[in-house]
Design a protein around this motif. Structure first.
Motif, PDB file in Angstrom:
ATOM      1  N   GLU A   4      -8.512   8.974   9.596  1.00 13.85           N
ATOM      2  CA  GLU A   4      -8.802   7.615   9.127  1.00 13.85           C
ATOM      3  C   GLU A   4      -7.841   7.214   7.991  1.00 13.85           C
ATOM      4  O   GLU A   4      -7.323   6.101   7.964  1.00 13.85           O
ATOM      5  CB  GLU A   4     -10.255   7.506   8.653  1.00 13.85           C
ATOM      6  CG  GLU A   4     -11.290   7.618   9.753  1.00 13.85           C
ATOM      7  CD  GLU A   4     -11.116   6.514  10.789  1.00 13.85           C
ATOM      8  OE1 GLU A   4     -10.848   5.351  10.434  1.00 13.85           O
ATOM      9  OE2 GLU A   4     -11.220   6.851  11.994  1.00 13.85           O
ATOM     10  N   ARG A   5      -7.613   8.135   7.073  1.00 14.62           N
ATOM     11  CA  ARG A   5      -6.708   7.838   5.954  1.00 14.62           C
ATOM     12  C   ARG A   5      -5.272   7.602   6.449  1.00 14.62           C
ATOM     13  O   ARG A   5      -4.591   6.659   6.011  1.00 14.62           O
ATOM     14  CB  ARG A   5      -6.700   8.973   4.937  1.00 14.62           C
ATOM     15  CG  ARG A   5      -7.769   8.820   3.880  1.00 14.62           C
ATOM     16  CD  ARG A   5      -7.621   9.870   2.844  1.00 14.62           C
ATOM     17  NE  ARG A   5      -7.923  11.136   3.567  1.00 14.62           N
ATOM     18  CZ  ARG A   5      -8.013  12.320   3.007  1.00 14.62           C
ATOM     19  NH1 ARG A   5      -7.793  12.460   1.740  1.00 14.62           N
ATOM     20  NH2 ARG A   5      -8.303  13.386   3.706  1.00 14.62           N
ATOM     21  N   GLU A   6      -4.837   8.486   7.380  1.00 14.11           N
ATOM     22  CA  GLU A   6      -3.472   8.371   7.874  1.00 14.11           C
ATOM     23  C   GLU A   6      -3.287   7.093   8.702  1.00 14.11           C
ATOM     24  O   GLU A   6      -2.230   6.464   8.654  1.00 14.11           O
ATOM     25  CB  GLU A   6      -3.095   9.602   8.696  1.00 14.11           C
ATOM     26  CG  GLU A   6      -2.904  10.819   7.800  1.00 14.11           C
ATOM     27  CD  GLU A   6      -2.635  12.097   8.574  1.00 14.11           C
ATOM     28  OE1 GLU A   6      -2.604  12.066   9.829  1.00 14.11           O
ATOM     29  OE2 GLU A   6      -2.466  13.127   7.922  1.00 14.11           O
ATOM     30  N   ARG A   7      -4.300   6.681   9.437  1.00 16.27           N
ATOM     31  CA  ARG A   7      -4.215   5.441  10.203  1.00 16.27           C
ATOM     32  C   ARG A   7      -4.084   4.258   9.232  1.00 16.27           C
ATOM     33  O   ARG A   7      -3.246   3.357   9.426  1.00 16.27           O
ATOM     34  CB  ARG A   7      -5.467   5.281  11.087  1.00 16.27           C
ATOM     35  CG  ARG A   7      -5.395   4.037  11.964  1.00 16.27           C
ATOM     36  CD  ARG A   7      -6.597   3.913  12.896  1.00 16.27           C
ATOM     37  NE  ARG A   7      -6.633   5.008  13.855  1.00 16.27           N
ATOM     38  CZ  ARG A   7      -7.714   5.749  14.128  1.00 16.27           C
ATOM     39  NH1 ARG A   7      -8.849   5.510  13.527  1.00 16.27           N
ATOM     40  NH2 ARG A   7      -7.645   6.720  15.003  1.00 16.27           N
ATOM     41  N   ALA A   8      -4.884   4.266   8.188  1.00 13.25           N
ATOM     42  CA  ALA A   8      -4.797   3.185   7.192  1.00 13.25           C
ATOM     43  C   ALA A   8      -3.437   3.208   6.493  1.00 13.25           C
ATOM     44  O   ALA A   8      -2.817   2.154   6.249  1.00 13.25           O
ATOM     45  CB  ALA A   8      -5.918   3.344   6.181  1.00 13.25           C
ATOM     46  N   LEU A   9      -2.943   4.418   6.205  1.00 12.51           N
ATOM     47  CA  LEU A   9      -1.652   4.548   5.548  1.00 12.51           C
ATOM     48  C   LEU A   9      -0.524   4.070   6.469  1.00 12.51           C
ATOM     49  O   LEU A   9       0.429   3.403   6.019  1.00 12.51           O
ATOM     50  CB  LEU A   9      -1.427   5.998   5.126  1.00 12.51           C
ATOM     51  CG  LEU A   9      -0.224   6.292   4.259  1.00 12.51           C
ATOM     52  CD1 LEU A   9      -0.264   5.484   2.955  1.00 12.51           C
ATOM     53  CD2 LEU A   9      -0.125   7.769   3.952  1.00 12.51           C
ATOM     54  N   ALA A  10      -0.626   4.376   7.783  1.00 15.13           N
ATOM     55  CA  ALA A  10       0.393   3.931   8.750  1.00 15.13           C
ATOM     56  C   ALA A  10       0.413   2.408   8.818  1.00 15.13           C
ATOM     57  O   ALA A  10       1.494   1.782   8.894  1.00 15.13           O
ATOM     58  CB  ALA A  10       0.114   4.536  10.132  1.00 15.13           C
ATOM     59  N   ARG A  11      -0.717   1.746   8.784  1.00 13.79           N
ATOM     60  CA  ARG A  11      -0.762   0.277   8.774  1.00 13.79           C
ATOM     61  C   ARG A  11      -0.061  -0.278   7.532  1.00 13.79           C
ATOM     62  O   ARG A  11       0.678  -1.286   7.609  1.00 13.79           O
ATOM     63  CB  ARG A  11      -2.210  -0.199   8.816  1.00 13.79           C
ATOM     64  CG  ARG A  11      -2.853  -0.071  10.153  1.00 13.79           C
ATOM     65  CD  ARG A  11      -4.260  -0.662  10.138  1.00 13.79           C
ATOM     66  NE  ARG A  11      -4.943  -0.283  11.381  1.00 13.79           N
ATOM     67  CZ  ARG A  11      -6.212  -0.010  11.485  1.00 13.79           C
ATOM     68  NH1 ARG A  11      -6.990  -0.068  10.420  1.00 13.79           N
ATOM     69  NH2 ARG A  11      -6.720   0.319  12.638  1.00 13.79           N
ATOM     70  N   GLN A  12      -0.364   0.384   6.425  1.00 13.31           N
ATOM     71  CA  GLN A  12       0.252  -0.063   5.176  1.00 13.31           C
ATOM     72  C   GLN A  12       1.764   0.087   5.226  1.00 13.31           C
ATOM     73  O   GLN A  12       2.507  -0.806   4.811  1.00 13.31           O
ATOM     74  CB  GLN A  12      -0.342   0.739   3.994  1.00 13.31           C
ATOM     75  CG  GLN A  12       0.144   0.281   2.643  1.00 13.31           C
ATOM     76  CD  GLN A  12      -0.299  -1.148   2.341  1.00 13.31           C
ATOM     77  OE1 GLN A  12      -1.392  -1.590   2.694  1.00 13.31           O
ATOM     78  NE2 GLN A  12       0.580  -1.915   1.714  1.00 13.31           N
ATOM     79  N   LEU A  13       2.223   1.227   5.770  1.00 10.49           N
ATOM     80  CA  LEU A  13       3.663   1.466   5.861  1.00 10.49           C
ATOM     81  C   LEU A  13       4.333   0.447   6.786  1.00 10.49           C
ATOM     82  O   LEU A  13       5.454  -0.013   6.517  1.00 10.49           O
ATOM     83  CB  LEU A  13       3.955   2.884   6.359  1.00 10.49           C
ATOM     84  CG  LEU A  13       3.673   4.011   5.356  1.00 10.49           C
ATOM     85  CD1 LEU A  13       3.830   5.379   6.006  1.00 10.49           C
ATOM     86  CD2 LEU A  13       4.624   3.902   4.158  1.00 10.49           C
ATOM     87  N   LEU A  14       3.650   0.078   7.889  1.00 12.01           N
ATOM     88  CA  LEU A  14       4.206  -0.932   8.788  1.00 12.01           C
ATOM     89  C   LEU A  14       4.307  -2.288   8.085  1.00 12.01           C
ATOM     90  O   LEU A  14       5.265  -3.044   8.281  1.00 12.01           O
ATOM     91  CB  LEU A  14       3.372  -1.053  10.066  1.00 12.01           C
ATOM     92  CG  LEU A  14       3.588   0.034  11.110  1.00 12.01           C
ATOM     93  CD1 LEU A  14       2.600  -0.120  12.266  1.00 12.01           C
ATOM     94  CD2 LEU A  14       5.012  -0.021  11.638  1.00 12.01           C
ATOM     95  N   LYS A  15       3.309  -2.615   7.275  1.00 12.09           N
ATOM     96  CA  LYS A  15       3.357  -3.882   6.527  1.00 12.09           C
ATOM     97  C   LYS A  15       4.514  -3.877   5.534  1.00 12.09           C
ATOM     98  O   LYS A  15       5.124  -4.915   5.275  1.00 12.09           O
ATOM     99  CB  LYS A  15       2.042  -4.111   5.786  1.00 12.09           C
ATOM    100  CG  LYS A  15       0.918  -4.526   6.667  1.00 12.09           C
ATOM    101  CD  LYS A  15      -0.329  -4.767   5.827  1.00 12.09           C
ATOM    102  CE  LYS A  15      -1.524  -5.058   6.699  1.00 12.09           C
ATOM    103  NZ  LYS A  15      -2.746  -5.230   5.905  1.00 12.09           N
ATOM    104  N   ASP A  16       4.771  -2.690   4.978  1.00  5.95           N
ATOM    105  CA  ASP A  16       5.842  -2.580   3.978  1.00  5.95           C
ATOM    106  C   ASP A  16       7.226  -2.468   4.640  1.00  5.95           C
ATOM    107  O   ASP A  16       8.245  -2.431   3.949  1.00  5.95           O
ATOM    108  CB  ASP A  16       5.630  -1.356   3.077  1.00  5.95           C
ATOM    109  CG  ASP A  16       4.398  -1.508   2.196  1.00  5.95           C
ATOM    110  OD1 ASP A  16       3.904  -2.649   2.062  1.00  5.95           O
ATOM    111  OD2 ASP A  16       3.903  -0.480   1.671  1.00  5.95           O
TER     112      ASP A  16
END
Length: 176
Positions: free
Chosen positions: A18-30
């Motif tokens: 769950e954390r890594e999925r949220a982090l991957a979304r954040q990285l894509l936004k960035d």
């Protein structure tokens, strides 16, 4: 215990996913697509670990059920063994020859009783029955005890009038 440890491991992996999925979304936004791709690969690897962990848990549960069933089977076998020993001891006490001898004696006794019943039931003639009744009457006469007859002569008859004259008169007593 091992199953419980594997379940805890599953929970940790799910939280990491769950954390890594949220982090991957954040990285894509960035705009960090490469890092997001690397993180998703890591996530995919952890999902495979999660599947293997689930298979191991299933294997452990199956093994536990097999062990429990084997323990029950062992108890049944032990019970059968004890029952077999008891039967063996009983067979030593009571042999087949002994049983056959007892059955033979019982059959002989039943046959003997049947012969007696046949004799008593119908093979007596009327003369035999008359003789039996006479013997029964004789035995009953012997058993009846009659009182002895007195050997003294009977007293002369006394009239009632003379017995009343000789009787003493009752006295009257005052009540207190």
């Amino acid at each position: 215990q091992q199953r419980d440890k594997l379940r805890q491991y599953q929970k940790r992996i799910n939280q990491n996913l769950e954390r890594e999925r949220a982090l991957a979304r954040q990285l894509l936004k960035d705009g960090k697509k490469e890092k997001a791709l690397l993180l998703l690969k890591k996530k995919r690897y952890q999902e495979q670990l999660l599947d293997r962990t689930e298979n191991q848990i299933s294997n452990l549960e199956r093994m536990v059920q097999d062990i429990e069933f084997t323990q029950i089977e062992m108890k049944v076998i032990e019970g059968l063994k004890i029952g077999n020993e008891c039967l063996h001891k009983m067979h030593q006490v009571m042999s087949i020859e002994e049983v056959e001898r007892i059955i033979g004696e019982t059959q002989d006794a039943v046959e003997y009783q049947r012969q007696i019943d046949e004799i008593l039931a119908g093979s007596l003639t009327e003369e035999d029955e008359d003789a039996i009744l006479e013997e029964l009457n004789a035995i009953t006469q012997e058993q009846m005890e009659l009182p002895e007859v007195p050997s003294e002569p009977l007293p002369e008859k006394i009239t009632e009038a003379s017995s009343i004259k000789n009787r003493p008169k009752p006295e009257l007593v005052a009540a207190s």
